[in-house]
Motif scaffolding. Structure first.
Motif, PDB file in Angstrom:
ATOM      1  N   ASP A   7       0.828  -1.210   0.000  1.00 25.60           N
ATOM      2  CA  ASP A   7       0.000   0.000   0.000  1.00 25.60           C
ATOM      3  C   ASP A   7       0.860   1.257   0.000  1.00 25.60           C
ATOM      4  OD1 ASP A   7      -2.268  -1.513  -0.041  1.00 25.60           O
ATOM      5  OD2 ASP A   7      -2.679  -1.357   2.109  1.00 25.60           O
ATOM      6  N   GLY A   8       1.936   1.207   0.783  1.00 25.27           N
ATOM      7  CA  GLY A   8       2.830   2.359   0.837  1.00 25.27           C
ATOM      8  C   GLY A   8       3.511   2.618  -0.492  1.00 25.27           C
ATOM      9  N   ILE A   9       3.856   1.540  -1.193  1.00 26.28           N
ATOM     10  CA  ILE A   9       4.515   1.697  -2.494  1.00 26.28           C
ATOM     11  C   ILE A   9       3.539   2.252  -3.527  1.00 26.28           C
ATOM     12  CG2 ILE A   9       5.554   0.424  -4.418  1.00 26.28           C
ATOM     13  CD1 ILE A   9       6.941  -1.329  -2.280  1.00 26.28           C
ATOM     14  N   PHE A  10       2.281   1.821  -3.462  1.00 25.68           N
ATOM     15  CA  PHE A  10       1.267   2.391  -4.358  1.00 25.68           C
ATOM     16  C   PHE A  10       1.133   3.893  -4.106  1.00 25.68           C
ATOM     17  CE2 PHE A  10      -0.317  -1.983  -5.056  1.00 25.68           C
ATOM     18  CZ  PHE A  10      -0.516  -1.930  -6.426  1.00 25.68           C
ATOM     19  N   ALA A  11       1.107   4.277  -2.833  1.00 25.07           N
ATOM     20  CA  ALA A  11       1.002   5.695  -2.486  1.00 25.07           C
ATOM     21  C   ALA A  11       2.250   6.457  -2.938  1.00 25.07           C
ATOM     22  CB  ALA A  11       0.804   5.845  -0.975  1.00 25.07           C
ATOM     23  N   PHE A  12       3.399   5.821  -2.792  1.00 28.94           N
ATOM     24  CA  PHE A  12       4.672   6.405  -3.216  1.00 28.94           C
ATOM     25  C   PHE A  12       4.651   6.669  -4.723  1.00 28.94           C
ATOM     26  CE2 PHE A  12       9.102   5.279  -4.673  1.00 28.94           C
ATOM     27  CZ  PHE A  12       9.729   6.429  -4.222  1.00 28.94           C
ATOM     28  N   MET A  32      18.344   2.451  -5.488  1.00 27.36           N
ATOM     29  CA  MET A  32      18.260   2.278  -4.035  1.00 27.36           C
ATOM     30  C   MET A  32      18.996   1.023  -3.555  1.00 27.36           C
ATOM     31  SD  MET A  32      14.259   3.037  -3.224  1.00 27.36           S
ATOM     32  CE  MET A  32      13.523   4.665  -3.314  1.00 27.36           C
ATOM     33  N   GLU A  33      19.354   0.157  -4.541  1.00 25.37           N
ATOM     34  CA  GLU A  33      19.903  -1.165  -4.211  1.00 25.37           C
ATOM     35  C   GLU A  33      18.911  -1.923  -3.327  1.00 25.37           C
ATOM     36  OE1 GLU A  33      24.020  -1.026  -2.842  1.00 25.37           O
ATOM     37  OE2 GLU A  33      24.279   0.882  -3.896  1.00 25.37           O
ATOM     38  N   ALA A  34      17.645  -1.832  -3.702  1.00 21.24           N
ATOM     39  CA  ALA A  34      16.584  -2.485  -2.934  1.00 21.24           C
ATOM     40  C   ALA A  34      16.727  -4.003  -3.022  1.00 21.24           C
ATOM     41  CB  ALA A  34      15.217  -2.046  -3.459  1.00 21.24           C
ATOM     42  N   ALA A  35      16.422  -4.667  -1.931  1.00 18.73           N
ATOM     43  CA  ALA A  35      16.643  -6.116  -1.856  1.00 18.73           C
ATOM     44  C   ALA A  35      15.486  -6.936  -2.390  1.00 18.73           C
ATOM     45  CB  ALA A  35      16.925  -6.520  -0.407  1.00 18.73           C
ATOM     46  N   ALA A  36      14.261  -6.417  -2.255  1.00 18.06           N
ATOM     47  CA  ALA A  36      13.108  -7.242  -2.614  1.00 18.06           C
ATOM     48  C   ALA A  36      11.974  -6.398  -3.177  1.00 18.06           C
ATOM     49  CB  ALA A  36      12.614  -8.013  -1.394  1.00 18.06           C
ATOM     50  N   MET A  37      11.262  -6.976  -4.121  1.00 22.92           N
ATOM     51  CA  MET A  37      10.122  -6.301  -4.720  1.00 22.92           C
ATOM     52  C   MET A  37       9.010  -6.145  -3.683  1.00 22.92           C
ATOM     53  SD  MET A  37       8.564  -7.106  -8.497  1.00 22.92           S
ATOM     54  CE  MET A  37       8.055  -8.770  -8.150  1.00 22.92           C
ATOM     55  N   CYS A  38       8.252  -5.074  -3.809  1.00 21.14           N
ATOM     56  CA  CYS A  38       7.108  -4.787  -2.933  1.00 21.14           C
ATOM     57  C   CYS A  38       7.512  -4.388  -1.516  1.00 21.14           C
ATOM     58  CB  CYS A  38       6.124  -5.961  -2.874  1.00 21.14           C
ATOM     59  SG  CYS A  38       5.428  -6.384  -4.476  1.00 21.14           S
ATOM     60  N   GLU A  39       8.761  -4.002  -1.334  1.00 18.85           N
ATOM     61  CA  GLU A  39       9.180  -3.487  -0.029  1.00 18.85           C
ATOM     62  C   GLU A  39      10.403  -2.594  -0.198  1.00 18.85           C
ATOM     63  OE1 GLU A  39      10.566  -4.972   4.441  1.00 18.85           O
ATOM     64  OE2 GLU A  39      10.340  -6.425   2.818  1.00 18.85           O
ATOM     65  N   PHE A  40      10.331  -1.416   0.403  1.00 21.37           N
ATOM     66  CA  PHE A  40      11.485  -0.525   0.464  1.00 21.37           C
ATOM     67  C   PHE A  40      11.777  -0.250   1.935  1.00 21.37           C
ATOM     68  CE2 PHE A  40      10.047   1.411  -3.797  1.00 21.37           C
ATOM     69  CZ  PHE A  40      10.903   0.598  -4.516  1.00 21.37           C
TER      70      PHE A  40
END
Length: 198
Positions: A7-12, A32-40
């Motif tokens: 939900d937060g990513i949709f809002a982002f 961002m070198e993010a580790a996983a989809m659907c989470e920052f």
């Protein structure tokens, strides 16, 4: 808050004025070198903002054209494409789920794989396995190196079996319907042809 999820990513994305399916979000995740989809995580956000010299969301919004341009730079795109495999797969698995792989190919490869809609049609109909990192990377290599009419395809090359099978399928299509007819068809026509064949 240490992280944001669905939900937060949709809002982002909404605040940035982009669709969650926009491939630029993958470029941002890569930055961002993010580790996983659907989470920052908070750390990933901070890293991304610092790397992009952004102080706030307005700054980030202004960097979107710059980030989007990386999708059209073959060298940069290769890094983003490679990153996407690890980012999108289940962290407990070595391979990428087929439905996720096809969805990502659909948004990432239109400019890099002239036979993309034929490939997607073939994979959805014939592949039952998840996609390994080797296959993932070689799909990009195939798309950028092999001509749409397959005239420079080397049968003795070290391509994955799935791509070899795809070439065999396409050669049969060329023989049956003609190279030009196959290459000039649009994605919806390809789907119609599949329905007729079935």
């Amino acid at each position: 808050m240490d992280s944001i999820t669905d939900d937060g990513i949709f809002a982002f994305c909404e605040e940035l004025g982009i669709d969650p399916q926009d491939p630029v979000i993958l470029v941002l995740s890569w930055s961002m070198e993010a580790a996983a989809m659907c989470e920052f995580t908070r750390a990933e956000f901070v890293r991304g903002f610092e790397k992009l010299n952004c102080q706030n969301m307005e700054d980030l919004k202004e960097t979107l054209p710059f980030l989007r341009s990386k999708l059209n730079d073959p060298a940069e795109f290769t890094h983003i494409y490679s990153f996407t495999f690890g980012f999108a797969k289940d962290p407990t698995q070595k391979s990428l789920a087929l439905d996720i792989a096809t969805g990502l190919w659909e948004i990432l490869l239109p400019n890099y794989f002239p036979l993309l809609h034929h490939w997607l049609r073939f994979v959805k109909a014939n592949c039952r396995n998840s996609i390994s990192k080797d296959v993932w990377m070689q799909v990009l290599e195939f798309g950028t190196q092999i001509k749409p009419n397959l005239s420079n395809f080397d049968e003795n090359g070290a391509w994955p079996v799935l791509l070899d099978d795809f070439v065999t399928h396409m050669q049969e299509e060329f023989k049956e319907r003609g190279v030009d007819a196959v290459l000039n068809e649009k994605p919806d026509e390809s789907a119609s042809a599949m329905a007729i064949d079935a």
